[in-house]
Design an enzyme around this catalytic site. Structure first.
Site, PDB file in Angstrom:
ATOM      1  N   GLN A 107      28.172  43.455   7.505  1.00 18.74           N
ATOM      2  CA  GLN A 107      27.312  42.126   7.220  1.00 18.74           C
ATOM      3  C   GLN A 107      26.029  42.377   7.889  1.00 18.74           C
ATOM      4  O   GLN A 107      25.187  41.473   7.717  1.00 18.74           O
ATOM      5  CB  GLN A 107      28.138  40.883   7.579  1.00 18.74           C
ATOM      6  N   ASP A 110      21.188  45.235  11.073  1.00 20.16           N
ATOM      7  CA  ASP A 110      20.326  45.936  12.266  1.00 20.16           C
ATOM      8  C   ASP A 110      20.218  47.545  12.299  1.00 20.16           C
ATOM      9  O   ASP A 110      19.696  48.160  12.998  1.00 20.16           O
ATOM     10  CB  ASP A 110      20.987  45.388  13.322  1.00 20.16           C
ATOM     11  N   HIS A 125      24.600  42.948   3.095  1.00 18.20           N
ATOM     12  CA  HIS A 125      23.730  41.829   3.219  1.00 18.20           C
ATOM     13  C   HIS A 125      22.219  42.463   3.634  1.00 18.20           C
ATOM     14  O   HIS A 125      21.273  41.781   4.055  1.00 18.20           O
ATOM     15  CB  HIS A 125      23.856  41.015   4.761  1.00 18.20           C
TER      16      HIS A 125
HETATM   17  P1  OAD Z   1      28.852  34.964  13.675  1.00 17.84           P
HETATM   18  O1  OAD Z   1      27.884  34.855  14.616  1.00 17.84           O
HETATM   19  O2  OAD Z   1      29.363  33.771  12.482  1.00 17.84           O
HETATM   20  O3  OAD Z   1      30.360  35.430  14.217  1.00 17.84           O
HETATM   21  C1  OAD Z   1      30.372  36.609  15.214  1.00 17.84           C
HETATM   22  C2  OAD Z   1      31.672  36.872  15.757  1.00 17.84           C
HETATM   23  O4  OAD Z   1      31.682  37.732  16.580  1.00 17.84           O
HETATM   24  C3  OAD Z   1      32.409  35.551  16.487  1.00 17.84           C
HETATM   25  O5  OAD Z   1      33.454  35.253  16.064  1.00 17.84           O
HETATM   26  C4  OAD Z   1      32.207  35.842  17.851  1.00 17.84           C
HETATM   27  O6  OAD Z   1      33.527  35.290  18.563  1.00 17.84           O
HETATM   28  C5  OAD Z   1      32.618  37.252  17.759  1.00 17.84           C
HETATM   29  N1  OAD Z   1      31.962  38.063  18.796  1.00 17.84           N
HETATM   30  C6  OAD Z   1      30.769  37.926  19.651  1.00 17.84           C
HETATM   31  N2  OAD Z   1      30.754  38.803  20.412  1.00 17.84           N
HETATM   32  C7  OAD Z   1      31.653  39.617  20.281  1.00 17.84           C
HETATM   33  C8  OAD Z   1      31.796  40.915  21.169  1.00 17.84           C
HETATM   34  N3  OAD Z   1      31.224  41.460  21.830  1.00 17.84           N
HETATM   35  N4  OAD Z   1      32.981  41.605  20.428  1.00 17.84           N
HETATM   36  C9  OAD Z   1      33.906  40.986  19.487  1.00 17.84           C
HETATM   37  N5  OAD Z   1      33.470  39.901  18.867  1.00 17.84           N
HETATM   38  C10 OAD Z   1      32.209  39.420  19.228  1.00 17.84           C
HETATM   39  O7  OAD Z   1      28.489  36.282  12.914  1.00 17.84           O
HETATM   40  P2  OAD Z   1      29.075  37.011  11.390  1.00 17.84           P
HETATM   41  O8  OAD Z   1      30.447  36.765  11.502  1.00 17.84           O
HETATM   42  O9  OAD Z   1      28.455  38.429  11.417  1.00 17.84           O
HETATM   43  O10 OAD Z   1      24.671  36.336   6.646  1.00 17.84           O
HETATM   44  O11 OAD Z   1      28.145  36.201  10.344  1.00 17.84           O
HETATM   45  C11 OAD Z   1      28.120  36.466   8.971  1.00 17.84           C
HETATM   46  C12 OAD Z   1      26.976  36.078   8.026  1.00 17.84           C
HETATM   47  O12 OAD Z   1      26.620  34.651   8.295  1.00 17.84           O
HETATM   48  C13 OAD Z   1      25.962  37.047   8.775  1.00 17.84           C
HETATM   49  O13 OAD Z   1      25.883  38.428   8.054  1.00 17.84           O
HETATM   50  C14 OAD Z   1      24.830  36.191   8.015  1.00 17.84           C
HETATM   51  C15 OAD Z   1      25.220  34.829   8.293  1.00 17.84           C
HETATM   52  O14 OAD Z   1      24.959  33.899   7.290  1.00 17.84           O
HETATM   53  C16 OAD Z   1      23.149  36.406   6.020  1.00 17.84           C
HETATM   54  O15 OAD Z   1      22.405  36.211   6.656  1.00 17.84           O
HETATM   55  C17 OAD Z   1      23.455  36.650   4.428  1.00 17.84           C
END
Ligand code: OAD
Length: 249
Positions: A107, A110, A125
């Site tokens: 998703q 980068d 995305h």
């Molecule tokens: P989020 O910020 O929603 O979730 C990040 C997740 O990674 C959280 O559950 C954290 O607990 C976890 N996390 C943080 N640091 C970590 C690490 N070092 N190791 C393992 N886990 C870690 O980001 P996404 O799930 O990627 O879409 O968000 C999904 C989508 O929401 C993005 O692609 C974006 C946004 O809307 C669009 O822009 C279309």
């Protein structure tokens, strides 16, 4: 816990990984967090702690204030250019070399998986380092921007980042390939994603329905946690290398 200590990787998971013929992985911004790229929803560091996505990552926002949106993405592009793949990205690239069929679905926008050596990455995305014409929807090679945003050399419309904005549909071919990989793999990893955004969040459940073993690698609990076969609670940059080490030595 330092990355050097062997994290408790379940023996049964090591055996499953050793015997896996088809692997798929879905990653989210958590896999890039240790590269210094902010996640979306982490309150203290997430991008959105400082910005309201509705003000920036939508076609309406770009229509209303293309300069603001373009400059926000320029700031994010600079962050990404200065970032480097971390051990979590590298471990996923190593898994790809170790198993006969590996599909990496992300998703993230980068491009760090590709810089870590992963091939055939499915970018659900889009990719922030690519720019496209906002009207013709074709990629435009980076030109020296005389304006902010720069304009399409072909039709003069403003250029925009080649990413999926809220309210926009995902690239159909990417979603189809991701769904096929999820439903046909025998081992599925969900790494660093809150599992809140569809349709990506459904992929691990498609894998479960397809009979795959599903592993969640995440710092926090998510809607997938209670359904996953294994939950490795920790940083991707530590857990994934430990998994590769435990499996392949
Ligand atoms: P989020 O910020 O929603 O979730 C990040 C997740 O990674 C959280 O559950 C954290 O607990 C976890 N996390 C943080 N640091 C970590 C690490 N070092 N190791 C393992 N886990 C870690 O980001 P996404 O799930 O990627 O879409 O968000 C999904 C989508 O929401 C993005 O692609 C974006 C946004 O809307 C669009 O822009 C279309």
């Amino acid at each position: 816990m330092s990355g050097a200590e062997a994290l408790p990787i379940p023996r049964a998971l090591v055996e499953t990984l050793r015997g896996a013929r088809a692997l798929a992985a879905l990653t989210g911004s958590g896999v890039s967090a240790e590269s210094g790229v902010p996640t979306f929803r982490d309150a203290q560091t997430g991008l959105w702690a400082r910005y309201d996505p509705a003000d920036l990552a939508t076609p309406e926002a770009f229509e209303r204030d293309p300069k603001l949106v373009w400059e926000w993405y320029e700031w994010r592009r600079k962050l990404v250019r200065e970032a480097a793949p971390n051990p979590g990205h590298l471990a996923l690239a190593e898994l790809e070399r170790r198993v006969s069929r590996f599909t990496l679905i992300t998703q993230n926008v980068d491009g760090l998986h590709q810089r870590a050596g992963s091939g055939g990455v499915i970018e659900l995305h889009g990719n922030i380092t690519h720019t496209k014409c906002s009207v013709e929807d074709v990629i435009v090679e980076d030109s020296a921007p005389e304006s902010s945003p720069p304009v399409c050399p072909n039709c003069g419309a403003p250029l925009r980042p080649d990413v999926v904005w809220f309210g926009e549909t995902l690239p159909a071919h990417a979603l189809r390939a991701a769904s096929e990989a999820a439903s046909s793999c025998d081992l599925f990893f969900s790494v660093g994603t809150s599992g809140l955004v569809q349709p990506a969040a459904s992929l691990p459940f498609e894998a479960l329905r397809g009979g795959a073993t599903v592993v969640e690698v995440n710092l926090d609990e998510t809607p997938l946690t209670r359904s996953a076969d294994y939950v490795l609670r920790g940083r991707a940059g530590e857990v994934l290398p430990a998994l590769v080490e435990a499996t392949y030595g």
